[in-house]
Design an enzyme around this catalytic site. Structure first.
Site, short mmCIF file in Angstrom:
data_model
loop_
_atom_site.label_atom_id
_atom_site.label_comp_id
_atom_site.label_asym_id
_atom_site.label_seq_id
_atom_site.Cartn_x
_atom_site.Cartn_y
_atom_site.Cartn_z
N ALA B 70 0.81 -1.23 0.00
CA ALA B 70 0.00 0.00 0.00
C ALA B 70 0.84 1.27 0.00
O ALA B 70 0.31 2.36 -0.14
CB ALA B 70 -0.93 0.00 1.21
N MET B 71 2.15 1.13 0.16
CA MET B 71 2.95 2.35 0.14
C MET B 71 3.01 2.90 -1.28
O MET B 71 3.37 2.19 -2.21
CB MET B 71 4.36 2.09 0.64
#
Ligand SMILES: Cc1cc2nc3c(=O)[nH]c(=O)nc-3n(C[C@H](O)[C@H](O)[C@H](O)COP(=O)(O)OP(=O)(O)OC[C@H]3O[C@@H](n4cnc5c(N)ncnc54)[C@H](O)[C@@H]3O)c2cc1C
Lengths: 515, 100
Positions: B70-71
């Protein structure tokens, strides 16, 4: 030598593409055009449940100035290569920085990040596309200007132009961002520069204060569209109120949504509560608190209701958590606070004030967002399931209790069928609500990818059948979402496209618009 | 009177200045970048703690450019190579990453 591009624009030979790239390099400088696969990696990362290849870009061009963009448009027309403009490129869960279709050149405007003007008397700003909310915040702080703006949750890395152009929302009284924009500068496909509203007049000093100008007001056609490249935008800032009182009201049951909406709508319409009220479900709050899903459920499928109940009890989270604020003087807020207390008491809600909020990350980031203080607290959502998959399902609802309950139950049922949790919130406009659901899944798991796609598809079509349309959509579903709005609107959009961009150069396919 | 504070912000100077402080590609250094971008997650219980783990600078730079689960990934227009190298070095070696 042939082009290094992995995804040539449709119908363009490698040789022609190379020529176009060479001409673009001559305009912006060699280092500001990227073609190498490795260098393009940051543009490729998406969160949507479709293969990366579907949104593979041909190249990235990074202009720094309106005149450069005008010249790029000429090249794009000459070679018929499509360009996909992005501002800060953080449309995460809606397509990120990748183009809507494979084989487009991303036009990355992030280098154009000048705060051109801030007028503290009129409370307006004029900014370029690359300005981030964090940058604007720092600017106002440094210049000791007591002015607030409204920003979306990823505010530290996203910016006002990209967000407004996609008609995003935030959490202060200026939360409907397009409504609080005032004046745009747009480079059209033929290279002409249009200033909307009063900006069309030479020497006008009212561009940022009066939205409409004379004749048709055009700003709207440059949002959620592909009719031009927005290079400047005016926005209204709000004077920091002498007294700001954010609060949360928690409710114990999922079905309470009905009475919450009925009780709050009149306050919102009458502007006793001036900001976009958020009504967030337990499972939005939990990951941001933070709570670990695995501590409560490790079985297959969606998390069961009894586990959700346990989370509520263990962590003092409501089934619904209402966030809003009072913005005024101490005297007006004292008076309005009594109304809030009475409403909470009358509906069985528990008020949590700023003082009582300490210790919860979820409350902290929400209270900050309600005064336009940038943060990234909401990224806690992605620790819930892990794996970095996310698409926003965002239908519009009337601000009526029965409607919200119906939408919530429809969504939860469909999500559950595919094994996904209902992670949703309602963001209350004045009379509408943006019902925003984060469909969280593991993007490294092919089965979940497939299910997430199918689930979104079913959500979209089931909601459309009931007459519920999206406020905004990710690029993978642009065509399908556009189709739910019927043929006449699409035909008009196509005619506009033909008139303004006959070679279909700017972001073909964005919001379903193409020739 | 508190109401005066509200009125107080009006009627001061009109300024028309170019450019904010943190212009992309012109981060003062890796420490400023860390504070304005990375720290929002990595010092806030959202992303993992990075400091003190001896992560190789090459690895940090790669994750910033590629993203990781998700980064989000960060483009060179947001974080230039030099600032990225500086922040990676600072995180890796435990050098000062000042926070206000
Ligand atoms: C955890 C999380 C929370 C979120 N919360 C919110 C929220 O509260 N509110 C909200 O609105 N969104 C939210 N989002 C979605 C999104 O991240 C934000 O809307 C963000 O502001 C959009 O990215 P951006 O501002 O960088 O715009 P960009 O990515 O730069 O632009 C968005 C799109 O607009 C078009 N565009 C951009 N610039 C131009 C231009 N100059 N000319 C023509 N077309 C252009 C492009 O098609 C582009 O893809 C959230 C996302 C995450 C991951």
């Amino acid at each position: 030598m042939g082009s290094k591009s992995k995804a040539l624009p449709k119908g363009i030979s490698a040789a022609e593409f190379d020529k176009a790239v060479r001409e673009m390099r001559a305009i912006v400088g060699d280092e500001h055009v990227l073609v190498d696969e490795e260098k393009l990696a940051p543009y490729r990362k998406i969160m949507m449940p479709v293969p990366d290849e579907q949104h593979e870009l041909s190249a990235s061009v990074m202009p720094d100035g309106v005149e450069q963009i005008q010249r790029i448009m000429k090249v794009a027309n000459k070679y018929r290569v499509p360009v996909y403009p992005i501002s800060t490129g953080k449309n995460l869960g809606y397509g990120s920085a990748a183009p809507v279709q494979r084989g487009q050149i991303v036009m990355d405007l992030r280098r154009m990040n000048r705060i051109i003007e801030v007028d503290p008397e009129l409370c307006t700003a004029l900014v370029e596309p690359g300005v981030t909310y964090q940058q604007l915040y720092d600017y106002l702080q440094e210049h000791k200007l007591p002015l607030w703006f409204s920003c979306p949750a990823p505010s530290a890395i996203a910016g006002p132009v990209g967000n407004m152009v996609d008609r995003g929302v935030g959490y202060t009284p200026y939360g409907e961002h397009f409504m609080f924009s005032c004046g745009m500068e747009v480079v059209l496909a033929d290279g002409q520069v249009l200033r909307t509203g009063m900006g069309a007049m030479e020497n006008s000093n009212t561009w940022q204060v009066f939205k409409w100008g004379y004749g048709p007001t055009l700003d709207g056609i440059f949002t959620q569209s592909n009719f031009g490249v927005v290079t400047k935008m005016g926005m209204w800032l709000m004077p920091a109120p002498p007294d700001f009182r954010p609060f949360c009201i928690q409710y114990p049951n999922e079905t309470d949504i009905t009475k919450i909406v009925e009780a709050l709508r009149p306050l919102r319409i009458a502007m006793v509560i001036p900001n976009a009220v958020v009504i967030a479900h337990t499972l939005w709050e939990a990951p941001c608190t933070p709570v670990k899903r695995a501590d409560y459920y490790t079985g297959p499928g969606a998390i069961p209701d009894d586990a959700v109940k346990k989370i509520q009890a263990d962590h003092n989270i409501g089934a619904w958590n209402v966030y809003a604020g009072l913005y005024g003087t101490k005297e007006t807020n004292d008076a309005n606070w009594k109304i809030i207390e009475a409403v909470a008491a009358g509906t069985g809600g528990k008020i949590i004030t700023q003082e009582a909020s300490k210790g919860s990350k979820a409350l902290e980031y929400r209270f900050d967002l309600m005064k336009g203080k940038p943060n990234l607290g909401e990224f806690g959502l992605y620790n819930w399931r892990g794996g970095g998959g996310s698409i926003w399902f965002a239908p519009v609802s009337q601000a009526k209790g029965s409607e919200t309950l119906k939408q919530m139950q429809m969504a939860k049922t469909i999500l559950g069928k595919y094994g996904f949790d209902y992670v949703g919130e309602f963001i209350v406009g004045w009379r509408d609500m943006h019902h925003v659901i984060d469909l969280l899944y593991d993007r490294s798991n092919p089965e979940q990818m497939e299910k997430a796609y199918a689930c979104y598809d079913e959500l979209l079509h089931t909601f459309a059948k009931e007459g519920y349309g999206m406020y905004r959509a990710n690029t993978a579903f642009a065509e399908k979402v556009a189709a739910t709005y019927g043929p006449v609107k699409r035909d008009v959009e196509k005619r506009l496209k033909k008139a303004l961009d006959p070679n279909n150069i700017i972001a073909p396919g964005r919001c379903g618009i193409s020739l | 009177m508190r109401t005066r504070a509200w009125a107080g912000c009006l009627g001061v100077l009109t300024l028309a200045t170019a450019a904010g402080s943190a212009v992309a590609g012109q981060w003062r250094d890796g420490a400023e970048l860390y504070q304005k971008v990375c720290g929002h997650c990595h010092e806030a219980n959202v992303g993992p703690v990075l400091k003190g783990r001896g992560l190789p600078p090459e690895y940090i730079q790669r994750v910033v450019r590629m993203g990781n689960r998700a980064m989000p990934a960060f483009r060179p227009t947001e974080i230039d190579d030099a600032t990225l190298a500086d922040v990676a070095r600072r995180i890796s070696t435990g050098a000062v990453l000042a926070r206000e």
